[in-house]
Enzyme design. Structure first.
Site, PDB file in Angstrom:
ATOM      1  N   LYS A   1       0.841  -1.206   0.000  1.00  0.00           N
ATOM      2  CA  LYS A   1       0.000   0.000   0.000  1.00  0.00           C
ATOM      3  C   LYS A   1       0.876   1.257   0.000  1.00  0.00           C
ATOM      4  O   LYS A   1       0.569   2.236  -0.680  1.00  0.00           O
ATOM      5  CB  LYS A   1      -0.940  -0.019   1.219  1.00  0.00           C
ATOM      6  CG  LYS A   1      -1.993  -1.132   1.147  1.00  0.00           C
ATOM      7  CD  LYS A   1      -2.732  -1.322   2.476  1.00  0.00           C
ATOM      8  CE  LYS A   1      -3.620  -2.555   2.453  1.00  0.00           C
ATOM      9  NZ  LYS A   1      -4.276  -2.820   3.762  1.00  0.00           N
TER      10      LYS A   1
ATOM     11  N   GLN B   1      -4.084  -1.329  10.178  1.00  0.00           N
ATOM     12  CA  GLN B   1      -4.046  -2.658   9.562  1.00  0.00           C
ATOM     13  C   GLN B   1      -4.574  -3.726  10.516  1.00  0.00           C
ATOM     14  O   GLN B   1      -4.162  -3.796  11.678  1.00  0.00           O
ATOM     15  CB  GLN B   1      -2.604  -2.983   9.126  1.00  0.00           C
ATOM     16  CG  GLN B   1      -2.445  -4.284   8.365  1.00  0.00           C
ATOM     17  CD  GLN B   1      -3.094  -4.289   6.985  1.00  0.00           C
ATOM     18  OE1 GLN B   1      -3.307  -3.232   6.369  1.00  0.00           O
ATOM     19  NE2 GLN B   1      -3.439  -5.464   6.489  1.00  0.00           N
TER      20      GLN B   1
ATOM     21  N   ASP C   1     -10.968   2.845   5.084  1.00  0.00           N
ATOM     22  CA  ASP C   1     -11.225   1.403   5.161  1.00  0.00           C
ATOM     23  C   ASP C   1     -12.725   1.090   5.157  1.00  0.00           C
ATOM     24  O   ASP C   1     -13.117  -0.048   4.929  1.00  0.00           O
ATOM     25  CB  ASP C   1     -10.660   0.864   6.488  1.00  0.00           C
ATOM     26  CG  ASP C   1      -9.431  -0.001   6.299  1.00  0.00           C
ATOM     27  OD1 ASP C   1      -9.293  -0.615   5.235  1.00  0.00           O
ATOM     28  OD2 ASP C   1      -8.611  -0.044   7.240  1.00  0.00           O
TER      29      ASP C   1
END
Ligand code: GUN
Length: 294
Positions: free
Chosen positions: A54, A98, A121
């Site tokens: 990412k 994450q 997200d």
């Protein structure tokens, strides 16, 4: 029977990233450079690889990224304090914590602490709720959004299609179901959400026009569970032992790819299917967050 045609996530994600590059140039003209903050807790090897990919995507596109690495022993309070700082930082348009988090940290509390406007997200309850309501002002989780984009850009008809989703996780299965059942040109599908409590998964799969395998069980979907011509999307990333492999392990998906490919109409390779689309959608959500911040 000829083998199923591959749905090439790498090529489609590159198209998307090309479109985003134009948007990013437009934002630069208005003095905005998108910024994305990553937070990684602990040293989970897979999470390190994912965050690394990412970060690279951000660098390639001209999105400023900063990664905060906290030790496995970090307290929930400490993590929440960092998120508060990032929430207040005007140069940070998106925040990605994450998953998975260590067991002593409550994921629901952490994801609720990211302000919804920076929740690229799509894990905050406000964004989850907006997805259920079909309110497009929210952020949609990157993997389901990427799969929808992959299907639409591959001209797979979703409206009226029988879609069987395997797995009810909060990152893929549940939001995928919510997304594809919306009354929308690029959705409007009939959804069956299968999980560990489902009585006869094979019977459901054999009715499907599209199967999305996201339950995290290595090579779960076998050829005898798939009707000829079905579109198969493999979300799984599982490391299995293989004494013949150089490292003693190798990665497989949730689909028995070699066998299912002989039956499927179209199928995602793994790697090179869903993974690159997830990253592209994260970039897209971040660019949108930056544009909305103006
Ligand atoms: N871990 C696996 N997939 C994801 C994702 O889409 N977002 C975050 N934050 N963590 C993940």
């Amino acid at each position: 029977m000829s083998a199923g045609i591959l749905i090439d996530g790498r090529t489609i994600s590159e198209q998307l990233l090309g479109e985003l590059q134009i948007e990013i140039r437009g934002l630069a003209g208005s003095g905005i450079q998108p910024g994305l903050a990553f937070v990684r807790v602990g040293e989970d090897p897979a999470s390190k690889v994912y965050v690394g990919r990412k970060e690279k995507a951000c660098a390639d596109l001209g999105i400023v990224s900063r990664t905060h690495v906290l030790p496995e022993s970090t307290s929930e309070t400490h993590l929440l304090r960092l998120i508060d700082e990032l929430n207040a930082d005007a140069s940070v348009h998106g925040i990605l914590v994450q998953a998975p988090l260590p067991p002593h940290i409550r994921s629901a509390v952490v994801y609720s602490s990211v302000v919804p406007g920076k929740d690229v997200d799509g894990f905050h309850p406000v964004n989850v709720g907006k997805l259920m309501l079909g309110d497009r002002t929210g952020f949609v989780p990157c993997t389901p959004a990427g799969i929808q984009e992959l299907l639409v850009r591959s001209d797979v008809r979703l409206s009226g299609a029988e879609v069987v989703i395997l797995g009810r996780g909060t990152i893929v299965g549940k939001p995928m179901a919510a997304l594809l059942c919306q009354k929308d040109r690029n959705a409007n599908a009939t959804i069956t959400l299968c999980h560990s409590g489902t009585r006869d998964i094979k019977a459901h799969c054999l009715r499907a026009d599209i199967i999305i395998a996201a339950m995290g069980v290595p090579e779960f979907l076998k050829a005898d569970m798939v009707r000829p011509g079905t579109v198969v999307i493999d979300v799984g990333v599982n490391r299995i032992n293989d004494p013949a492999a150089p490292k003693g392990t190798r990665l497989v998906g949730d689909v028995d790819f070699a066998a299912v490919r002989q039956v499927a109409g179209r199928i995602t390779p793994n790697p090179g299917g869903v993974g690159p689309m997830t990253i592209a959608m994260l970039m897209k959500n971040t660019v949108r967050a930056a544009a909305l911040s103006a």
